[in-house]
Design an enzyme around this catalytic site. Structure first.
Site, short mmCIF file in Angstrom:
data_model
loop_
_atom_site.label_atom_id
_atom_site.label_comp_id
_atom_site.label_asym_id
_atom_site.label_seq_id
_atom_site.Cartn_x
_atom_site.Cartn_y
_atom_site.Cartn_z
CD GLU A 39 -5.35 1.47 22.84
OE1 GLU A 39 -5.96 0.42 22.62
OE2 GLU A 39 -4.89 1.79 23.96
CG ASP A 50 54.36 53.59 53.41
OD1 ASP A 50 55.24 54.14 52.71
OD2 ASP A 50 54.61 52.77 54.32
CB SER A 109 59.11 48.45 55.15
OG SER A 109 58.66 48.60 56.47
CG HIS A 112 58.20 53.72 55.23
ND1 HIS A 112 57.12 52.87 55.14
CD2 HIS A 112 59.21 52.97 55.74
CE1 HIS A 112 57.47 51.67 55.58
NE2 HIS A 112 58.72 51.71 55.95
#
EC number: 3.4.21.22
Length: 409
Positions: free
Chosen positions: A28, A271, A367, A223
């Site tokens: 519609e 280091d 280290s 080191h």
């Protein structure tokens, strides 16, 4: 007369009669508009209201209404249902599992470190070689290392200057020539758990550690090098009191400290050093290189807050060295706290990690060993064990070389 206005008035009148005074069907409504596109636009709001009111789209996104839903048209750099996701690298690393760059079109481009390739999802990284860097390939039962894995989905690195609460420390005296660092309060590693870790033997057995960066090169602390002292690198080491089939021994033919390193001025500034091996290492599950990211990402990874240190150094302050490889998770310590903890100068090429309460640290003999950050299952080198004031002492932290400062070197 204006036919457009007349037509609009006609449609409005029919629409009010057909669909407002009474409930109408799509067919519609279609008869009123005589146009499918216009009918669709009307129908989306007629059926369930305007889903774009108020606008659910964030970050300037435009909202397009639909039936029981909506669509956001996002501005460049945003995505997601509501444009809530930053599609750049700042948030959750662009969902990339390793590296992220923003392209010229503002789209995220993921990439991987050497030895990996992008997976089909264009986000993940898959190994492209048998023994890629930073991966543990020996099968172990779940460990602390695995459980502590950092994932980018939990991390917005634009805020990564914040660090985790202080945990544990790594140390070595800046004054004494024999105060190398060790792991205090750590745990026994499993064989192959840190396959990039090497042991350095010289005139003193097991005097330092290092990390494999490829088959021919190892990185360590400057080191640790003494002129004229022959260094042997032991890869695949686990128990120093046994000769194991996983061990590979190589002689160092060249030691290259960083060009700014000067032990007579400061033993621990800059280091870092590279060691060239006489013969290439054979990579396997027990001998694997550590990954090294670019400067930006090495710094980002460090700021994630926690890293792992490993070595055969002393297991308590002024005590004996470990025979089994030890490891420890240490938190990054913010720079202000680090500076307040010591009268020794902490340069910008250093960082602190460790526990305020003491009891855990790296120590003599550690280290040169690695400080690594594990990201999405791959470990990257973020620091090198350098020095500290005694070991595992309350209020003192381990000092590390900041690898991000030396990646280009």
């Amino acid at each position: 007369y204006n036919s457009g206005k007349l037509e609009e008035s006609f449609v409005r009148g029919n629409l009010e009669r057909e669909c407002i005074e009474e409930k109408c069907s799509f067919e519609e409504a279609r008869e009123v508009f005589e146009n499918t596109e216009k009918t669709n636009e009307f129908w989306k709001q007629y059926v369930d209201g305007d889903q774009c009111e108020p606008n659910p789209c964030l970050n300037g996104g435009l909202c397009k209404d639909d039936i029981n839903s909506y669509e956001c048209w996002c501005q460049v750099g945003f995505e997601g249902k509501n444009c809530e996701l930053d599609a750049t690298c700042n948030i959750k690393n662009g969902r990339c599992k390793q590296f992220c760059k923003t392209g010229a079109d503002s789209k995220v481009l993921c990439s991987c470190t050497t030895g990996y390739r992008l997976a089909p999802d264009q986000k993940s990284c898959k190994p492209a070689v048998p023994f890629p860097c930073g991966r543990v390939s020996v099968s172990h039962s779940p460990t602390t290392l695995t459980r502590a894995e950092i994932i980018f989905s939990n991390m917005d690195y634009e805020n990564s200057t914040e660090v985790e609460p202080i945990l544990d420390s790594l140390t070595e005296s800046n004054q004494s020539s024999d105060d190398f660092i060790r792991i205090v309060g750590g745990e026994n590693a499993k064989p192959g758990q840190f396959p990039w870790q090497v042991l350095l033997n010289g005139k003193i057995d097991a005097f330092c550690g290092g990390s494999i960066i490829n088959e021919k090169w190892v990185v360590t602390a400057a080191h640790c090098i003494e002129p004229g002292v022959k260094i042997t690198v032991v890869a695949g080491e686990y128990n120093t009191e046994e000769t194991e089939p996983t061990e590979q021994r190589r002689n160092v033919i060249r030691a290259i400290p960083h060009h700014s390193y000067n032990a007579t001025v400061n033993k621990y500034s800059h280091d870092i050093a590279l060691l060239e091996l006489d013969e290439p290492l054979t990579l396997n599950s027990y001998v694997t290189p550590i990954c090294i990211a670019d400067k930006e990402y090495t710094n980002i990874f460090l700021k994630f807050g926690s890293g792992y240190v490993s070595g055969w150094g002393r297991v308590f302050n002024r005590g004996r060295s470990a025979t089994i490889l030890q490891y420890l998770k240490v938190p990054l310590v913010d720079r202000a706290t680090c500076l307040r903890s010591t009268k020794v100068t902490i340069y910008s090429n250093m960082f602190c990690a460790g526990f305020h309460e003491g009891g855990k640290d790296s120590c003599l003999g550690d280290s040169g060993g690695p400080h690594v950050t594990e990201v999405e299952g791959t470990s990257f080198l973020t620091g090198i064990i350098s020095w500290g004031e005694e070991c595992a002492v309350k209020g003192k932290y381990g000092i590390y070389t900041k690898v991000s400062r030396y990646v280009n070197w």
